[in-house]
Design an enzyme around this catalytic site. Structure first.
Site, short mmCIF file in Angstrom:
data_model
loop_
_atom_site.label_atom_id
_atom_site.label_comp_id
_atom_site.label_asym_id
_atom_site.label_seq_id
_atom_site.Cartn_x
_atom_site.Cartn_y
_atom_site.Cartn_z
N ASP A 86 0.87 -1.18 0.00
CA ASP A 86 0.00 0.00 0.00
C ASP A 86 0.91 1.22 0.00
O ASP A 86 1.56 1.53 1.01
CB ASP A 86 -0.91 0.00 1.23
CG ASP A 86 -1.88 1.17 1.22
OD1 ASP A 86 -1.68 2.13 0.43
OD2 ASP A 86 -2.83 1.15 2.03
N TYR A 183 -10.60 15.02 -6.20
CA TYR A 183 -9.74 14.18 -7.06
C TYR A 183 -8.85 15.07 -7.93
O TYR A 183 -7.63 14.89 -7.99
CB TYR A 183 -10.60 13.24 -7.92
CG TYR A 183 -9.81 12.48 -8.95
CD1 TYR A 183 -8.92 11.48 -8.57
CD2 TYR A 183 -9.93 12.78 -10.31
CE1 TYR A 183 -8.18 10.78 -9.53
CE2 TYR A 183 -9.20 12.09 -11.27
CZ TYR A 183 -8.32 11.10 -10.87
OH TYR A 183 -7.58 10.42 -11.82
N GLY A 184 -9.47 16.04 -8.60
CA GLY A 184 -8.69 16.93 -9.46
C GLY A 184 -7.62 17.68 -8.68
O GLY A 184 -6.49 17.86 -9.16
N ALA A 185 -7.97 18.11 -7.49
CA ALA A 185 -7.00 18.84 -6.66
C ALA A 185 -5.82 17.96 -6.30
O ALA A 185 -4.66 18.41 -6.30
CB ALA A 185 -7.68 19.36 -5.40
N LYS A 187 -4.66 15.49 -8.04
CA LYS A 187 -3.81 15.32 -9.23
C LYS A 187 -3.04 16.61 -9.53
O LYS A 187 -1.87 16.57 -9.91
CB LYS A 187 -4.67 14.93 -10.44
CG LYS A 187 -5.20 13.50 -10.37
CD LYS A 187 -4.08 12.49 -10.29
CE LYS A 187 -4.55 11.06 -10.51
NZ LYS A 187 -3.47 10.06 -10.33
#
Ligand SMILES: NC(=O)c1ccc[n+]([C@@H]2O[C@H](COP(=O)([O-])OP(=O)(O)OC[C@H]3O[C@@H](n4cnc5c(N)ncnc54)[C@H](OP(=O)(O)O)[C@@H]3O)[C@@H](O)[C@H]2O)c1
Length: 279
Positions: A86, A183-185, A187
């Site tokens: 992990d 999620y976008g942040a 990335k």
């Protein structure tokens, strides 16, 4: 020359397609993920394909490679190793480093493909929405930022100097959001990391880049949450009228990792059929 290529998320989707490309070129590939089963399945299938067809760019063609690698008939020195870890935990990243150091002593190419949208996996609860918000933001930070940063930092001293290559996997969501932002942040956070790491490793002759895919079909990313209508919208946003496939991204990774790409560093390469400019 056979290179040592570590690919997180190598058991499925984009990571798997990338592993196939490098293995076909005769590289020694290390696949990392949390679940042993998909890793083993992928390793077995790649080895079997190489044994049948040999190395080369076309898995269905009659490749000319002869084995100097792990299985009889495998392509030109190719070898596939799996490590269960992990990567959102320091212990997981340390484990990968120990295995790689022990078995190979160096890393020529590191591809950070592990990640995903943590919001997809969590059922809507009946608690305080603020708790759910915190869960999604922390989950995406762990899934997309920590997995890439911890593995890269763990392997940093093992990267071949000169000639090492680091590739991170961002997303079109970093440019235009992903619905809830988290999620976008997560990335987007990889972009300044890419720039800073490229600056730090440039003097060692190592390049650091990211690829930012748009919608890619044939992966486990959406976990059956992608409605047909939403998929039509995503494809409709491309300028070439089709979904991406894992190989589209894998081939871009291969280009960034090529020895002749030594002057390409600190770049984010979008692979999305023009969807970022689409409607
Ligand atoms: N598919 C798309 O449309 C799309 C678009 C833009 C960007 N991306 C990005 O592309 C990358 C690859 O995703 P994919 O589309 O190929 O989806 P995928 O098939 O779900 O692949 C993600 C891989 O990451 C591994 N992974 C996730 N969390 C991990 C952790 N904590 N430690 C170790 N491994 C972990 C998963 O394996 P385990 O579950 O076994 O750990 C899985 O093999 C991701 O970073 C994703 O965000 C995908």
């Amino acid at each position: 020359m056979s290179r040592v290529v570590v690919i997180s998320g190598g058991g499925t989707g984009i990571g798997r397609a990338t592993a196939e490309l490098f293995a076909r070129a005769g590289d020694r590939v290390v696949l990392v993920g949390r679940r042993a089963d998909p890793l083993k399945r992928t390793a077995d299938e790649i080895t079997e394909t190489l044994a049948r067809h040999g190395a080369g760019d076309d898995p269905h063609g009659a490749g000319a490679g002869t084995s100097t690698g792990s299985g009889a008939g495998a392509g030109a020195g190719a070898e596939v190793t799996t490590v269960v870890a992990d990567l959102s935990e320091t212990a997981g990243a340390r484990h990968v480093r120990d295995v790689v150091r022990e078995q190979f002593g160096r890393v020529d190419v590191l591809v950070n493909s592990a990640g995903g949208n943590a919001a997809f996996g969590s059922p809507a609860g009946d608690g305080d929405p603020l708790d759910e918000t915190a869960e999604h933001w922390l989950g995406n930070f762990r899934s997309n930022v920590l997995t890439a940063v911890l593995l890269t930092e763990a392997l940093r001293d093992l990267l071949a100097s000169p000639g090492g290559r680091v590739v991170l996997v961002s997303s079109i969501a970093a440019y235009r959001g992903s619905g809830s932002g988290s999620y976008g942040a997560s990335k987007a956070a990889l972009h300044p990391y890419t720039y800073d790491l490229a600056a730090a490793l440039g003097p060692r002759g190592i390049t650091v880049n990211a690829v930012a895919p748009g919608y890619v079909a044939d992966t486990e990313f959406f976990r059956d949450t992608l409605a047909p209508e939403r998929e039509r919208t995503l494809v409709g946003q491309t300028l070439n009228g089709r979904a991406g496939v894992p190989d589209d991204v894998a081939r871009t990774v291969r280009w960034l990792a090529a020895p002749e790409s030594s002057h390409v560093t600190a770049q984010i390469v979008q692979v999305n059929g023009g969807a970022e400019r689409g409607r």
